[in-house]
Design a protein around this motif. Structure first.
Motif, PDB file in Angstrom:
ATOM      1  N   LYS A 210      42.996  44.459  62.853  1.00 34.65           N
ATOM      2  CA  LYS A 210      42.108  43.403  63.333  1.00 34.65           C
ATOM      3  C   LYS A 210      41.135  43.837  64.411  1.00 34.65           C
ATOM      4  N   ILE A 211      41.219  45.100  64.823  1.00 36.92           N
ATOM      5  CA  ILE A 211      40.444  45.485  65.999  1.00 36.92           C
ATOM      6  C   ILE A 211      38.929  45.317  65.804  1.00 36.92           C
ATOM      7  N   ASN A 212      38.457  45.590  64.582  1.00 37.82           N
ATOM      8  CA  ASN A 212      37.017  45.422  64.342  1.00 37.82           C
ATOM      9  C   ASN A 212      36.609  43.961  64.409  1.00 37.82           C
ATOM     10  N   VAL A 213      37.514  43.090  63.954  1.00 36.33           N
ATOM     11  CA  VAL A 213      37.248  41.647  64.023  1.00 36.33           C
ATOM     12  C   VAL A 213      37.251  41.209  65.488  1.00 36.33           C
ATOM     13  N   ILE A 214      38.233  41.676  66.239  1.00 35.37           N
ATOM     14  CA  ILE A 214      38.305  41.330  67.668  1.00 35.37           C
ATOM     15  C   ILE A 214      37.010  41.740  68.347  1.00 35.37           C
ATOM     16  N   ASP A 215      36.596  42.967  68.084  1.00 34.94           N
ATOM     17  CA  ASP A 215      35.409  43.513  68.732  1.00 34.94           C
ATOM     18  C   ASP A 215      34.180  42.665  68.422  1.00 34.94           C
ATOM     19  N   ARG A 216      34.019  42.294  67.173  1.00 33.40           N
ATOM     20  CA  ARG A 216      32.845  41.517  66.782  1.00 33.40           C
ATOM     21  C   ARG A 216      32.915  40.101  67.365  1.00 33.40           C
ATOM     22  N   LEU A 217      34.111  39.519  67.351  1.00 33.21           N
ATOM     23  CA  LEU A 217      34.220  38.136  67.812  1.00 33.21           C
ATOM     24  C   LEU A 217      34.097  38.027  69.328  1.00 33.21           C
ATOM     25  N   LEU A 218      34.370  39.119  70.014  1.00 34.82           N
ATOM     26  CA  LEU A 218      34.159  39.109  71.464  1.00 34.82           C
ATOM     27  C   LEU A 218      32.682  38.915  71.796  1.00 34.82           C
ATOM     28  N   GLU A 219      31.817  39.173  70.833  1.00 32.77           N
ATOM     29  CA  GLU A 219      30.371  38.966  71.016  1.00 32.77           C
ATOM     30  C   GLU A 219      29.998  37.493  70.847  1.00 32.77           C
ATOM     31  N   LYS A 220      30.848  36.736  70.168  1.00 33.40           N
ATOM     32  CA  LYS A 220      30.448  35.400  69.742  1.00 33.40           C
ATOM     33  C   LYS A 220      31.296  34.263  70.306  1.00 33.40           C
ATOM     34  N   ALA A 221      32.586  34.555  70.533  1.00 32.81           N
ATOM     35  CA  ALA A 221      33.516  33.471  70.863  1.00 32.81           C
ATOM     36  C   ALA A 221      33.463  33.112  72.348  1.00 32.81           C
TER      37      ALA A 221
END
Ligand code: ADP
Ligand code: MG
Length: 419
Positions: A210-221
């Motif tokens: 999930k790390i890539n998802v975490i990284d991307r969502l840290l930009e948006k959430a």
């Protein structure tokens, strides 16, 4: 960029190659293969009915199971053609091949508003190899390509990508089906500019998944709520003891980077403050892979940030549920990927089910949008009987995860953009 869909195009009297996902579970019942869950067939009915009502001639293609490039009778799509015929209330011709003279003959006889189903494309090794020659054969005589198989769109195979290229090169349109359209809308557009607060729930087994998802969502959430086994890699990164919890010590650095990024971006990043732990005991029984089955003994609430040495953390605890519920209740957009615990065992399902209840409630009462991605997360929501109380549940599994990571899916990239 939004994709053209079956709504936007004229298909009258055209040969339309429709890639569907009919990878349904089958069971051998005294020599006959019986479909045990026809959800995936039902889900394509709106797309098919729309195309049929517009006068298209439909040629349906799918994979089923992993026949490894060989003709494997137990993985034939024949039973699917029968079930599909019942659901559409219309004859569905089955062709015992997906390329060649039998297909050409059947296609030439199709009339506007009729359809046929081809045999399993994975009976040929060229399918998964995305062989250009095989794609040419699949595309033979086809005017239009429709992809309604989001769950296969992360793979560049002949029926998901190659055939579309061939049709597009000839000037034929390649468009999304209605199911695909919904996936792109909810996992894509809706999360691009989400109504705020945007709360993301992440759980499941591994940080590495999930790390890539975490990284991307840290930009948006605005808020990230962490549960599941991955929480223990974060705890390890913070210097706590994790006992026998499922953990990835080699991902501790990755976890630290994520924590630092959350701080820098001003994202509220919450980890469990308590958990349900249990003691693993090896039994004599073996699982399918021949490994000893673990029995979980003495399940108990643990309010210490350290996990006891002899125990593993298997669910979020009641204080964490309360803490997370306060964030969920304020949310206008929720994305949930990964269960909060080992929900397959009822003793460790309470955290996941309680969170599911709050997510459903805020969706119903506050008009929040709730989007569920990930195969096991969808299973958990269905098990909690709350699947129809959320805004959208992805059918994508692995594809939805890759899409959420921001990856370009080959089966999507090949579809025409709306102008
Ligand atoms: P999804 O399919 O929704 O993306 P994952 O595949 O990442 O979710 O994770 C789901 C699996 O994680 C489930 O089988 C669940 O039992 C397991 N899991 C969640 N929390 C824990 C935990 N604390 N310990 C062990 N397994 C866990
Ligand atoms: Mg999974």
């Amino acid at each position: 960029m939004a994709k053209l869909t079956v709504r936007d195009i004229d298909v009258k009297d055209k040969n339309v190659f429709v890639r569907v996902d009919y990878n349904v579970p089958l069971e051998d019942k005294s020599g006959e293969m019986v479909i045990t869950d026809d959800t995936r067939i039902r889900e394509t009915i709106p797309t098919l009915n729309l195309l049929l009502s517009k006068g298209g001639k439909l040629i349906l293609a799918s994979h089923l199971g992993r026949p490894k490039g060989k003709k494997e009778p137990s993985m034939s799509l024949k039973p699917v053609s029968i079930r599909l015929g019942q659901l559409l209330n219309k004859p569905v011709q089955f062709v015992d091949d997906c390329i060649g003279p039998n297909v050409a003959a059947a296609v030439s006889k199709l009339k506007a508003g009729e359809l046929l189903l081809l045999e399993n494309v994975r009976f040929y090794p060229e399918e998964e190899a995305n062989d250009p020659g095989f794609s040419e054969k699949l595309a033979s005589g086809m005017d239009i390509y429709v992809n309604d198989a989001f769950g296969s769109a992360h793979r560049a195979h002949a029926s998901t990508e190659g055939v579309a290229r061939v049709i597009a090169k000839r000037g034929g349109l390649c468009v999304a089906g209605l199911l695909m359209e919904r996936e792109l809308k909810f996992l894509g557009d809706e999360l691009e500019n989400p109504a705020r607060p945007f709360v993301v729930l992440l759980g499941g087994a591994k940080v590495s998944d999930k790390i890539n998802v975490i990284d991307r969502l840290l930009e948006k959430a605005d808020v990230l709520l962490i549960g599941g086994a991955m929480a223990y890699t974060f705890r390890l990164a913070q210097g706590y003891k994790v006992g026998k919890s499922l953990v990835e010590p080699d991902k501790v650095d990755v976890a630290r980077v994520a924590l630092a990024k959350a701080k820098e971006k001003g994202v509220k990043f919450l980890l469990p403050v308590d958990d349900i732990v249990a003691t693993p005991v090896k039994t004599d029984k073996l699982d399918k892979k021949g490994k000893p089955i673990i029995e979980w003994q003495n399940p108990r609430v643990n309010s210490d940030m350290n996990c006891p040495d002899d125990a593993a953390g298997l669910d979020i605890g009641p204080r964490t549920v309360k803490l997370y519920a306060e964030e969920i209740e304020k949310a206008k957009t929720i994305l949930w990927n990964g269960p909060m615990g080992l929900f397959e065992d009822a003793r460790f399902a309470e955290g996941t089910f309680a969170i599911a209840k709050y997510v459903a409630e805020v969706t119903q009462k506050n008009n929040a949008k709730s989007i569920i991605g990930g195969g096991d997360s969808v299973k958990a929501l269905n098990k909690a009987k709350l699947g129809d109380k959320v805004t959208f549940m992805s059918t994508g599994g692995g594809a939805s995860l890759e899409f959420l990571e921001g990856k370009v899916l080959p089966g999507v990239a090949v579809l025409a953009d709306k102008v």
